[in-house]
Design an enzyme around this catalytic site. Sequence first.
Site, PDB file in Angstrom:
ATOM      1  N   ALA A 137     -19.694  21.109   7.780  1.00 59.54           N
ATOM      2  CA  ALA A 137     -20.739  21.928   7.157  1.00 59.54           C
ATOM      3  C   ALA A 137     -20.117  22.905   6.183  1.00 59.54           C
ATOM      4  CB  ALA A 137     -21.521  22.680   8.225  1.00 59.54           C
ATOM      5  N   LYS A 174     -19.611  32.224   9.835  1.00 58.90           N
ATOM      6  CA  LYS A 174     -18.360  32.635   9.184  1.00 58.90           C
ATOM      7  C   LYS A 174     -18.641  33.235   7.808  1.00 58.90           C
ATOM      8  CE  LYS A 174     -15.802  28.967  11.506  1.00 58.90           C
ATOM      9  NZ  LYS A 174     -15.128  27.658  11.324  1.00 58.90           N
ATOM     10  N   CYS A 184     -17.137  27.363   6.167  1.00 61.67           N
ATOM     11  CA  CYS A 184     -16.972  25.946   6.528  1.00 61.67           C
ATOM     12  C   CYS A 184     -16.794  25.809   8.034  1.00 61.67           C
ATOM     13  CB  CYS A 184     -15.725  25.359   5.869  1.00 61.67           C
ATOM     14  SG  CYS A 184     -15.554  25.681   4.130  1.00 61.67           S
ATOM     15  N   ASP A 185     -17.214  24.681   8.538  1.00 60.28           N
ATOM     16  CA  ASP A 185     -16.919  24.359   9.927  1.00 60.28           C
ATOM     17  C   ASP A 185     -16.948  22.847  10.099  1.00 60.28           C
ATOM     18  OD1 ASP A 185     -16.452  25.612  12.656  1.00 60.28           O
ATOM     19  OD2 ASP A 185     -17.937  24.081  13.101  1.00 60.28           O
ATOM     20  N   GLN A 186     -16.150  22.380  11.045  1.00 60.28           N
ATOM     21  CA  GLN A 186     -16.139  20.951  11.348  1.00 60.28           C
ATOM     22  C   GLN A 186     -16.228  20.760  12.855  1.00 60.28           C
ATOM     23  OE1 GLN A 186     -12.521  18.422  10.819  1.00 60.28           O
ATOM     24  NE2 GLN A 186     -13.823  17.278   9.420  1.00 60.28           N
TER      25      GLN A 186
END
EC number: 3.6.1.-
Length: 198
Positions: free
Chosen positions: A111, A58, A74-76
């Site tokens: 992250a 991203k 960001c990522d979850q």
Amino acid sequence: MLAETLILASLSSYRAQLLKKAGLNFFVKGASFDEREVEKTGKTKNPKELSCFLASAKAKNVSERFPEALVIGCDQILDLEGQVFHKVKSIEEAHQRLCILSGKIHSLHSAVALFQNGQEIWVEAFSAHMSVRPLSSEFIERYLARVETDILNSVGVYQIEGEGIHLFEKIEGDFFTIIGLPLLPLLIKLRHFEVIDG
């Protein structure tokens, strides 16, 4: 100083709210790709590594469009015994998800990545471990009727800062990691790179 312009590569209102409340000046620009398709190109099935891969993808996507800016990606990922779960699309799916999580411990891997000029500067994932209490189907129905479609924005179909707290008997981990943006480590990096006052 790395950059004067800071961009959040996420359309999540929760992440933007966290950064605003922390006093950061930034722009929001979402990544322009199909997340599930990009996920397939990753070389890892490890949920924590996958969160780093997607956060980086991203940030890189937006960074290539705005090379002078410092971009936050960001990522979850929700990880239940090694199985990756993504956001649900309906209240019916939310009910199924909570039935699956009921009485079990799952992990949230959040992250965060920093990119500039299409290049990775930093990426790291942080984890929280969530013990869901045993939930009856009737309780889940009542809970979902109260929170409605708000929870469709959350990979775990709960919002810990609201009524979602009632789903848990124990939580281990940082609040910001649970929300989906490891804010304290990010602020440390931004101060280190003299992007914010330190």
